[in-house]
Write an enzyme that holds these catalytic residues in place. Structure first.
Site, PDB file in Angstrom:
ATOM      1  N   LYS A  62       1.005  -1.211   0.145  1.00 37.42           N
ATOM      2  CA  LYS A  62      -0.133  -0.003   0.110  1.00 37.42           C
ATOM      3  C   LYS A  62       0.670   1.473   0.028  1.00 37.42           C
ATOM      4  O   LYS A  62       1.724   1.365   0.852  1.00 37.42           O
ATOM      5  CB  LYS A  62      -0.976   0.002   1.144  1.00 37.42           C
ATOM      6  CG  LYS A  62      -1.958   0.824   1.362  1.00 37.42           C
ATOM      7  CD  LYS A  62      -1.825   1.676   2.594  1.00 37.42           C
ATOM      8  CE  LYS A  62      -2.584   2.933   2.470  1.00 37.42           C
ATOM      9  NZ  LYS A  62      -3.184   3.156   3.595  1.00 37.42           N
TER      10      LYS A  62
HETATM   11  P1  FBP Z   1      -6.587   7.562   3.842  1.00 37.58           P
HETATM   12  O1  FBP Z   1      -7.415   7.154   2.916  1.00 37.58           O
HETATM   13  O2  FBP Z   1      -7.712   8.297   4.891  1.00 37.58           O
HETATM   14  O3  FBP Z   1      -5.626   8.436   3.737  1.00 37.58           O
HETATM   15  O4  FBP Z   1      -6.102   6.342   4.716  1.00 37.58           O
HETATM   16  C1  FBP Z   1      -4.962   5.576   4.270  1.00 37.58           C
HETATM   17  C2  FBP Z   1      -4.143   5.587   5.330  1.00 37.58           C
HETATM   18  O5  FBP Z   1      -2.862   4.898   4.985  1.00 37.58           O
HETATM   19  C3  FBP Z   1      -4.486   5.189   6.742  1.00 37.58           C
HETATM   20  O6  FBP Z   1      -4.205   3.923   6.829  1.00 37.58           O
HETATM   21  C4  FBP Z   1      -3.735   5.952   7.714  1.00 37.58           C
HETATM   22  O7  FBP Z   1      -4.238   6.332   8.954  1.00 37.58           O
HETATM   23  C5  FBP Z   1      -3.447   7.290   6.979  1.00 37.58           C
HETATM   24  O8  FBP Z   1      -3.599   7.107   5.513  1.00 37.58           O
HETATM   25  C6  FBP Z   1      -2.074   8.059   7.155  1.00 37.58           C
HETATM   26  O9  FBP Z   1      -2.120   8.984   6.513  1.00 37.58           O
HETATM   27  P2  FBP Z   1      -0.909  10.410   6.509  1.00 37.58           P
HETATM   28  O10 FBP Z   1       0.192   9.831   5.865  1.00 37.58           O
HETATM   29  O11 FBP Z   1      -1.693  11.364   5.665  1.00 37.58           O
HETATM   30  O12 FBP Z   1      -0.945  10.731   7.766  1.00 37.58           O
END
Ligand code: FBP
Length: 306
Positions: free
Chosen positions: A204
């Site tokens: 991911k």
């Molecule tokens: P989102 O779709 O809300 O971006 O979620 C994906 C994710 O990987 C979450 O699992 C994680 O909490 C978040 O993004 C972290 O986001 P950032 O890097 O912006 O703090």
């Protein structure tokens, strides 16, 4: 569960895995409205740790209740729901068997001044809760990246031995990376590749931008250009970095944005051969009916001919 030809082909990429791990990967790949297509849409809800409760859930207060997220993922016909221990435990009995679960076993938080994560759950928690996979975040570029990778090595070995799949969130961040660097094409490809190297089944990353960040990489990209202006070509480069497309790679949704902007990302991911989306805030921060419509629109893109 009768597997499609496409899912059998994907499982064949994972040559070393035992039947339990393959079954759990198959469960995720066969679930929901995209079941059998090789495309995935996953709901991740670990933002409570990452950003705190109000920043995560105040835009849609129903989302303070962990059961809301199980229901959103199930009603939307998603492939899996990923969350830390507490929220998975909070719906474990009610939703047992209703949707594949990914137990996020490490997390950071916004009160930390270091780019590190704590391990907050175990492989035995994942087994006890009937999860199909563990999820783990690495921060390539952080001062703690090697410790995180070593933790991941131990948890991966344990998860694979127990017949679980491993999902790796690979988020470049740390002293040598600025905001541009964190999502630059070369860095995103590097991060995705490192996740593949750790033995992840599903990788991911954030969608890559047009930037090429590392001076050392610029010459190579000049000699072997990627059409950086073309979003789908950038996605395809990430797919290439994931063992030439022989590892599943999904892209995060990011901060709340318009439905059209998110669908634009999804069209590029689909056209570029990415395996899907992992969309958190853009799903649970919208009122439920709106979220269900958006998730359905995303699924329709992934169902269409690329
Ligand atoms: P989102 O779709 O809300 O971006 O979620 C994906 C994710 O990987 C979450 O699992 C994680 O909490 C978040 O993004 C972290 O986001 P950032 O890097 O912006 O703090």
């Amino acid at each position: 569960m009768k597997l499609t030809r496409r899912v059998k082909e994907i499982l064949s990429w994972y040559e070393s895995d035992n039947p339990g791990t393959k079954m759990n990967l198959a469960r995720i790949l066969m679930e929901g409205k995209l079941g059998g297509t090789g495309r995935l849409v996953i709901l991740p809800v670990d933002q409570g740790f990452e950003h705190g409760p109000a920043r995560s859930f105040a835009p849609n207060p129903a989302a303070y209740d962990p059961r809301y997220h199980f229901e959103l993922a199930i009603e939307a016909g998603l492939s899996a729901y990923a969350a830390p221990l507490g929220p998975i435990e909070a719906g474990a009995a009610t939703y047992a068997g209703s949707i594949p679960l990914i137990l996020k076993v490490n997390s950071s938080n916004s009160l930390s001044t270091t780019k590190d994560q704590a391990v907050t759950a175990t492989v035995s928690d994942a087994l006890r809760l009937g999860c199909s996979a563990i999820g783990f975040t690495i921060y390539p570029g952080s001062e703690y990246q090697f410790e995180m990778m070593e933790e991941l090595r131990e948890l991966t070995a344990e998860a694979k031995a127990a017949g679980l799949a491993v999902v790796v969130w690979s988020y470049p961040r740390g002293p040598m990376l600025d905001k541009v660097g964190e999502t630059a094409l070369d860095i995103a490809a590097y991060a995705a590749h490192m996740a593949a190297l750790t033995g992840a089944h599903i990788i991911k990353v954030k969608p890559p931008t047009e930037a090429i960040f590392l001076d050392a990489a610029k010459k190579t990209y000049e000699q072997n250009p990627v059409d950086v202006k073309d979003y789908a070509a950038r996605i395809n480069h990430i797919v290439q970095a994931c063992f030439a497309g022989r590892r599943l790679v999904v892209f995060s949704g990011g901060e709340a944005k318009s439905a059209e902007a998110l669908l634009n990302d999804v069209r590029a991911i689909h056209a570029g051969g990415g395996n899907g989306s992992i969309v958190g805030r853009n799903a649970f921060q919208r009122p439920k009916a709106e979220a269900l419509k958006l998730l359905n629109d995303i699924i329709e893109v992934y169902k269409s001919k690329p």
